[in-house]
Scaffold this motif. Structure first.
Motif, PDB file in Angstrom:
ATOM      1  N   ALA A 288     -27.427 -59.759 -50.891  1.00  0.00           N
ATOM      2  CA  ALA A 288     -27.200 -59.876 -49.453  1.00  0.00           C
ATOM      3  C   ALA A 288     -28.330 -60.626 -48.755  1.00  0.00           C
ATOM      4  O   ALA A 288     -28.093 -61.392 -47.815  1.00  0.00           O
ATOM      5  CB  ALA A 288     -27.036 -58.492 -48.832  1.00  0.00           C
ATOM      6  N   LEU A 289     -29.565 -60.431 -49.233  1.00  0.00           N
ATOM      7  CA  LEU A 289     -30.710 -61.021 -48.550  1.00  0.00           C
ATOM      8  C   LEU A 289     -31.046 -62.433 -49.022  1.00  0.00           C
ATOM      9  O   LEU A 289     -31.561 -63.228 -48.227  1.00  0.00           O
ATOM     10  CB  LEU A 289     -31.948 -60.129 -48.726  1.00  0.00           C
ATOM     11  CG  LEU A 289     -31.877 -58.736 -48.095  1.00  0.00           C
ATOM     12  CD1 LEU A 289     -33.198 -58.009 -48.283  1.00  0.00           C
ATOM     13  CD2 LEU A 289     -31.523 -58.815 -46.624  1.00  0.00           C
ATOM     14  N   LEU A 290     -30.789 -62.745 -50.274  1.00  0.00           N
ATOM     15  CA  LEU A 290     -31.146 -64.077 -50.769  1.00  0.00           C
ATOM     16  C   LEU A 290     -30.011 -64.750 -51.529  1.00  0.00           C
ATOM     17  O   LEU A 290     -29.765 -65.945 -51.341  1.00  0.00           O
ATOM     18  CB  LEU A 290     -32.398 -63.995 -51.654  1.00  0.00           C
ATOM     19  CG  LEU A 290     -32.962 -65.328 -52.147  1.00  0.00           C
ATOM     20  CD1 LEU A 290     -33.245 -66.287 -50.999  1.00  0.00           C
ATOM     21  CD2 LEU A 290     -34.218 -65.114 -52.988  1.00  0.00           C
ATOM     22  N   GLY A 291     -29.301 -64.023 -52.371  1.00  0.00           N
ATOM     23  CA  GLY A 291     -28.224 -64.641 -53.135  1.00  0.00           C
ATOM     24  C   GLY A 291     -27.176 -65.278 -52.243  1.00  0.00           C
ATOM     25  O   GLY A 291     -26.723 -66.402 -52.504  1.00  0.00           O
ATOM     26  N   ALA A 292     -26.795 -64.595 -51.171  1.00  0.00           N
ATOM     27  CA  ALA A 292     -25.788 -65.147 -50.271  1.00  0.00           C
ATOM     28  C   ALA A 292     -26.309 -66.361 -49.520  1.00  0.00           C
ATOM     29  O   ALA A 292     -25.553 -67.297 -49.224  1.00  0.00           O
ATOM     30  CB  ALA A 292     -25.326 -64.081 -49.275  1.00  0.00           C
TER      31      ALA A 292
END
Length: 327
Positions: A288-292
């Motif tokens: 949610a914080l970086l992959g997206a």
């Protein structure tokens, strides 16, 4: 007004107590020792030098609560796909879903003007299942600023902050969002309604996407990450890459990048939530914080070499610690 808090831990518990004090009919949905303590002894909130204990309805079974006017979801993003069928049991014909979750939300592209309108974000909504179970037409977006912690089962300490920004994905000041803002203000919270909720979402995400994974990789506190020149440079590079992606999606940043970093430095020697999760062996909010964000970068064709590098490293760090289960 019937309100359910799904995931009534630190933030959810703080919010629930405040709303209950304002006269709302609040149901806490939780599990484990925290739930049992709340059932037996009530919920104790320590905030601003005062301590209050309330006795709300508490359950682990959403079906017992029945349809609500509003459902606040205060889980971590990776818990949402598993919880979605239970959350759906709280939805009546007009129920609004308030997502107080960090990172890129599954509904991000809902109703958004442009070529990506209604696109699913695979990193946080694999196969679009959340979109189907929890229709984004129900969503009121929110950006949550308070900091709180469960210091023992049934006891919550509110550390800082009283603002929860609200916004309809389409930017309207709908009757439902205005009614919710009113009751939250009556509860002693700041609850402004913003026409561009994604802009404010990105300002919070802007720091989280860099400082959270870097803290998990280095063990460093926010103060060190934001002030040590080499660490600050890495975070800044990631944030520059992310800003280009956000602006390609129409986001307007109302503060400068270095101002955002300075705000992080002023938090002090604080461990990020991702580092705390790693140390405690809990699932980490990596997607949610970086992959997206990296997924959105690929979508708009913006290079993100620093973010991609850190993403690969923090995923492997989490895998080795058993904090990044395969989907």
């Amino acid at each position: 007004m019937r309100i359910a808090i799904f995931g009534a831990g630190a933030i959810g518990g703080f919010l629930g107590v405040k709303l209950l004090q304002a006269g709302a009919d609040v149901t806490f949905i939780a599990r484990g020792a925290h739930l049992e303590a709340m059932r037996a002894q009530g919920v104790t909130l320590r905030s601003g030098g005062e301590t209050v204990t309330v006795h709300p309805r508490c359950t682990s079974e959403p079906a017992e609560a029945g349809p609500q006017d509003y459902v606040f979801v205060t889980l971590k993003a990776h818990s949402l796909p598993v919880a979605a069928p239970q959350i759906a049991q709280l939805l009546g014909a007009e129920t609004a879903l308030v997502t107080g979750i960090n990172g890129v939300p599954y509904w991000y592209f809902y109703g958004l003007d442009g070529p990506y309108r209604d696109r699913r974000v695979e990193s946080v909504d694999p196969g679009g299942k959340l979109w189907e179970l929890l229709p984004p037409s129900r969503v009121i977006g929110s950006v949550v600023y308070p900091a709180a912690e469960v210091v023992e089962p049934g006891v919550i300490t509110h550390l800082d902050g009283d603002r929860i920004t609200l916004g309809e994905p389409d930017g309207s000041k709908s009757p439902r969002v205005q009614a919710l803002s009113k009751v939250m203000i009556q509860a002693g919270l700041k609850a402004p309604v913003r026409p561009r909720i994604r802009d404010e979402l990105w300002v919070k995400l802007w720091g989280n996407l860099a400082f959270n994974p870097l803290s998990a990789l280095t063990g460093a506190t926010l103060e060190r990450l934001a002030t040590e020149s080499d660490l600050r440079a890495v975070a800044r590079t990631m944030m520059v890459e992310a800003q280009a992606v956000a602006e390609a999606l129409g986001v307007r940043f109302l503060i400068g990048l270095d101002q955002r970093i300075q705000g992080t430095a002023e938090v002090g020697a604080h461990k990020t939530s991702m580092l705390q999760d790693l140390e405690r062996g809990r699932p980490m909010e990596i997607d949610a914080l970086l992959g997206a964000v990296v997924e959105l970068g690929q979508l708009v064709g913006r290079p993100m070499p620093a973010c991609e590098l850190v993403l690969a490293l923090v995923r492997e760090r989490a895998r080795q610690a058993g904090c990044y289960p395969s989907r």
